[in-house]
Design an enzyme around this catalytic site. Structure first.
Site, PDB file in Angstrom:
ATOM      1  N   SER A 139       0.861  -1.197   0.000  1.00  0.00           N
ATOM      2  CA  SER A 139       0.000   0.000   0.000  1.00  0.00           C
ATOM      3  C   SER A 139       0.888   1.234   0.000  1.00  0.00           C
ATOM      4  O   SER A 139       2.048   1.175   0.418  1.00  0.00           O
ATOM      5  CB  SER A 139      -0.863   0.021   1.265  1.00  0.00           C
ATOM      6  OG  SER A 139      -1.543   1.261   1.398  1.00  0.00           O
ATOM      7  N   TYR A 152      -1.973   0.255  10.821  1.00  0.00           N
ATOM      8  CA  TYR A 152      -2.154  -0.196   9.428  1.00  0.00           C
ATOM      9  C   TYR A 152      -0.889   0.133   8.628  1.00  0.00           C
ATOM     10  O   TYR A 152      -0.366  -0.716   7.886  1.00  0.00           O
ATOM     11  CB  TYR A 152      -3.386   0.456   8.795  1.00  0.00           C
ATOM     12  CG  TYR A 152      -3.576   0.022   7.350  1.00  0.00           C
ATOM     13  CD1 TYR A 152      -3.873  -1.294   7.036  1.00  0.00           C
ATOM     14  CD2 TYR A 152      -3.425   0.934   6.296  1.00  0.00           C
ATOM     15  CE1 TYR A 152      -4.024  -1.706   5.708  1.00  0.00           C
ATOM     16  CE2 TYR A 152      -3.576   0.539   4.974  1.00  0.00           C
ATOM     17  CZ  TYR A 152      -3.872  -0.789   4.685  1.00  0.00           C
ATOM     18  OH  TYR A 152      -4.008  -1.193   3.370  1.00  0.00           O
TER      19      TYR A 152
HETATM   20  P1  NDP Z   1     -11.568  -5.733   0.157  1.00  0.00           P
HETATM   21  O1  NDP Z   1     -12.077  -5.514   1.540  1.00  0.00           O
HETATM   22  O2  NDP Z   1     -12.495  -5.520  -0.971  1.00  0.00           O
HETATM   23  O3  NDP Z   1     -10.937  -7.193   0.038  1.00  0.00           O
HETATM   24  C1  NDP Z   1     -10.195  -7.765   1.067  1.00  0.00           C
HETATM   25  C2  NDP Z   1     -10.032  -9.241   0.808  1.00  0.00           C
HETATM   26  O4  NDP Z   1      -9.207  -9.800   1.838  1.00  0.00           O
HETATM   27  C3  NDP Z   1     -11.356  -9.987   0.833  1.00  0.00           C
HETATM   28  O5  NDP Z   1     -11.396 -10.925  -0.206  1.00  0.00           O
HETATM   29  C4  NDP Z   1     -11.328 -10.692   2.177  1.00  0.00           C
HETATM   30  O6  NDP Z   1     -12.013 -11.938   2.098  1.00  0.00           O
HETATM   31  C5  NDP Z   1      -9.831 -10.940   2.368  1.00  0.00           C
HETATM   32  N1  NDP Z   1      -9.535 -11.096   3.792  1.00  0.00           N
HETATM   33  C6  NDP Z   1      -9.598 -10.145   4.749  1.00  0.00           C
HETATM   34  N2  NDP Z   1      -9.317 -10.675   5.940  1.00  0.00           N
HETATM   35  C7  NDP Z   1      -9.061 -11.990   5.737  1.00  0.00           C
HETATM   36  C8  NDP Z   1      -8.730 -13.079   6.573  1.00  0.00           C
HETATM   37  N3  NDP Z   1      -8.596 -12.919   7.902  1.00  0.00           N
HETATM   38  N4  NDP Z   1      -8.546 -14.295   6.034  1.00  0.00           N
HETATM   39  C9  NDP Z   1      -8.700 -14.477   4.704  1.00  0.00           C
HETATM   40  N5  NDP Z   1      -9.006 -13.487   3.840  1.00  0.00           N
HETATM   41  C10 NDP Z   1      -9.192 -12.263   4.363  1.00  0.00           C
HETATM   42  O7  NDP Z   1     -10.310  -4.767   0.027  1.00  0.00           O
HETATM   43  P2  NDP Z   1      -9.220  -4.539  -1.136  1.00  0.00           P
HETATM   44  O8  NDP Z   1      -9.494  -5.368  -2.311  1.00  0.00           O
HETATM   45  O9  NDP Z   1      -9.085  -3.086  -1.296  1.00  0.00           O
HETATM   46  O10 NDP Z   1      -7.919  -5.048  -0.370  1.00  0.00           O
HETATM   47  C11 NDP Z   1      -7.026  -6.011  -0.890  1.00  0.00           C
HETATM   48  C12 NDP Z   1      -5.616  -5.656  -0.439  1.00  0.00           C
HETATM   49  O11 NDP Z   1      -5.261  -4.394  -0.997  1.00  0.00           O
HETATM   50  C13 NDP Z   1      -5.445  -5.531   1.064  1.00  0.00           C
HETATM   51  O12 NDP Z   1      -4.222  -6.131   1.433  1.00  0.00           O
HETATM   52  C14 NDP Z   1      -5.391  -4.028   1.276  1.00  0.00           C
HETATM   53  O13 NDP Z   1      -4.678  -3.679   2.425  1.00  0.00           O
HETATM   54  C15 NDP Z   1      -4.697  -3.580   0.009  1.00  0.00           C
HETATM   55  N6  NDP Z   1      -4.857  -2.181  -0.355  1.00  0.00           N
HETATM   56  C16 NDP Z   1      -6.109  -1.650  -0.554  1.00  0.00           C
HETATM   57  C17 NDP Z   1      -6.232  -0.308  -0.908  1.00  0.00           C
HETATM   58  C18 NDP Z   1      -7.552   0.362  -1.061  1.00  0.00           C
HETATM   59  O14 NDP Z   1      -7.597   1.612  -1.050  1.00  0.00           O
HETATM   60  N7  NDP Z   1      -8.638  -0.354  -1.251  1.00  0.00           N
HETATM   61  C19 NDP Z   1      -5.032   0.509  -1.128  1.00  0.00           C
HETATM   62  C20 NDP Z   1      -3.805  -0.147  -0.873  1.00  0.00           C
HETATM   63  C21 NDP Z   1      -3.725  -1.457  -0.530  1.00  0.00           C
HETATM   64  P3  NDP Z   1     -13.046 -12.492   3.186  1.00  0.00           P
HETATM   65  O15 NDP Z   1     -13.643 -11.316   3.897  1.00  0.00           O
HETATM   66  O16 NDP Z   1     -14.029 -13.287   2.388  1.00  0.00           O
HETATM   67  O17 NDP Z   1     -12.198 -13.347   4.077  1.00  0.00           O
HETATM   68  C1  8X3 Z   2      -5.155   1.598   1.565  1.00  0.00           C
HETATM   69  C2  8X3 Z   2      -4.879   2.994   1.142  1.00  0.00           C
HETATM   70  O1  8X3 Z   2      -4.537   5.366   2.016  1.00  0.00           O
HETATM   71  O2  8X3 Z   2      -6.308   4.068   3.014  1.00  0.00           O
HETATM   72  O3  8X3 Z   2      -3.994   0.902   1.845  1.00  0.00           O
HETATM   73  O4  8X3 Z   2      -4.028   3.576   3.513  1.00  0.00           O
HETATM   74  S1  8X3 Z   2      -4.934   4.044   2.497  1.00  0.00           S
END
Ligand code: NDP
Ligand code: 8X3
Length: 252
Positions: A139, A152
């Site tokens: 991220s 985070y």
């Molecule tokens: P979502 O919440 O849409 O997706 C998160 C995914 O992670 C889901 O499929 C969820 O599946 C899975 N997950 C969460 N906790 C667990 C767990 N304990 N065990 C297994 N699976 C888990 O968010 P994003 O697609 O945005 O996030 C994906 C990645 O991208 C993350 O690592 C996030 O930190 C990162 N990210 C996101 C950004 C954003 O702005 N959206 C920016 C930068 C990075 P389920 O709940 O079914 O278990």
């Molecule tokens: C997710 C992006 O800016 O919310 O990793 O941390 S931010």
């Protein structure tokens, strides 16, 4: 020729789901993981009969389960070519003095330790085969720190360092290790961070055009379609309106 195999954690929504669909379009067989079995079933339906699909339901925090399930993959699914460590989320957004210990545990246990458990199960096979691509979803919060982002940001800085460490240690095996670091992507991320508070989560993406999950999946596609001698080691992907973790041009 046998299809390549991609394992994507957190493929029930957002970036993971978009990446699974994109890699399937590129001819990969898909192992998709997450806790929500119904969402994995829906993904299977979207992938269609032409994609070989193995849904695996587990919580990445459950070390025994992760090692048991991934250590006992069906024979045809063992030779994983691409691992995308994507499962993760933010939990809460509080100053350090009033942060919730359960939120801190969740972020460290899922974003850091969960990534390590999955990696531990998959990397030895890649080493034996002397090939593979590991993509860790970090991220912008792993490159910078912002107010109330404390734990985070710490978890994602750890992902950044672990990614660099993997690249060093796996260098003798010809394994590509890639860090993709998105800025603001509109997914279920903020809904989880703010514990289902839709009015709060919607505000995060108001007044500018955020990234969508497919923008990150497009980068995943670019990474895995490079020739074997090319590693896209580290990519920060931001919406054009975002200049840093804290500077976002909003027209409100
Ligand atoms: P979502 O919440 O849409 O997706 C998160 C995914 O992670 C889901 O499929 C969820 O599946 C899975 N997950 C969460 N906790 C667990 C767990 N304990 N065990 C297994 N699976 C888990 O968010 P994003 O697609 O945005 O996030 C994906 C990645 O991208 C993350 O690592 C996030 O930190 C990162 N990210 C996101 C950004 C954003 O702005 N959206 C920016 C930068 C990075 P389920 O709940 O079914 O278990
Ligand atoms: C997710 C992006 O800016 O919310 O990793 O941390 S931010």
């Amino acid at each position: 020729m046998k299809n390549k195999i991609a394992l994507i954690t957190g493929a029930t929504s957002g970036i993971g789901k978009a990446s699974a669909l994109t890699l399937a379009r590129n001819g990969y067989s898909i192992i998709a993981t997450g806790r929500r079995a119904d969402r994995l079933e829906e993904l299977g339906q979207e992938l269609g009969a032409e994609t070989a699909f193995l849904p695996l339901v587990f919580d990445v925090r459950d070390r025994e389960k992760v090692l048991e399930i991934l250590g006992d993959l069906p024979e045809d699914w063992k030779a994983i070519d691409v691992l995308i460590n994507n499962a993760g989320n933010a939990h809460g957004m509080d100053p350090i003095q009033s942060g919730d210990l359960d939120d801190w545990d969740a972020m460290i246990d899922i974003n850091v330790k969960g990534l390590l458990y999955v990696s531990k199960a998959i990397i030895p096979g890649m080493c034996d085969r002397k090939s593979g691509t590991i993509i860790n979803i970090g991220s912008i919060a792993g490159k910078e720190v912002y107010p109330n982002g404390n734990v985070y940001c710490g978890s994602k800085h750890a992902v950044d360092a672990i990614t660099d460490g993997m690249r060093l240690d796996l260098n003798p095996f010809g394994i590509r290790v890639v860090g993709i670091h998105p800025g603001l992507v509109e997914t279920e991320f903020s809904l989880v961070r703010f514990k289902g508070d839709e009015s709060r989560s919607e505000k995060v993406y108001q007044g500018f055009e955020p990234l969508v999950a497919q923008d990150i999946a497009d980068v995943v596609e670019f990474v895995v379609t490079r020739p074997a001698h090319v590693t896209i080691a580290d990519v920060v992907v931001l919406p054009t309106a975002q200049a840093s973790a804290t500077v976002v041009k909003k027209d409100l």
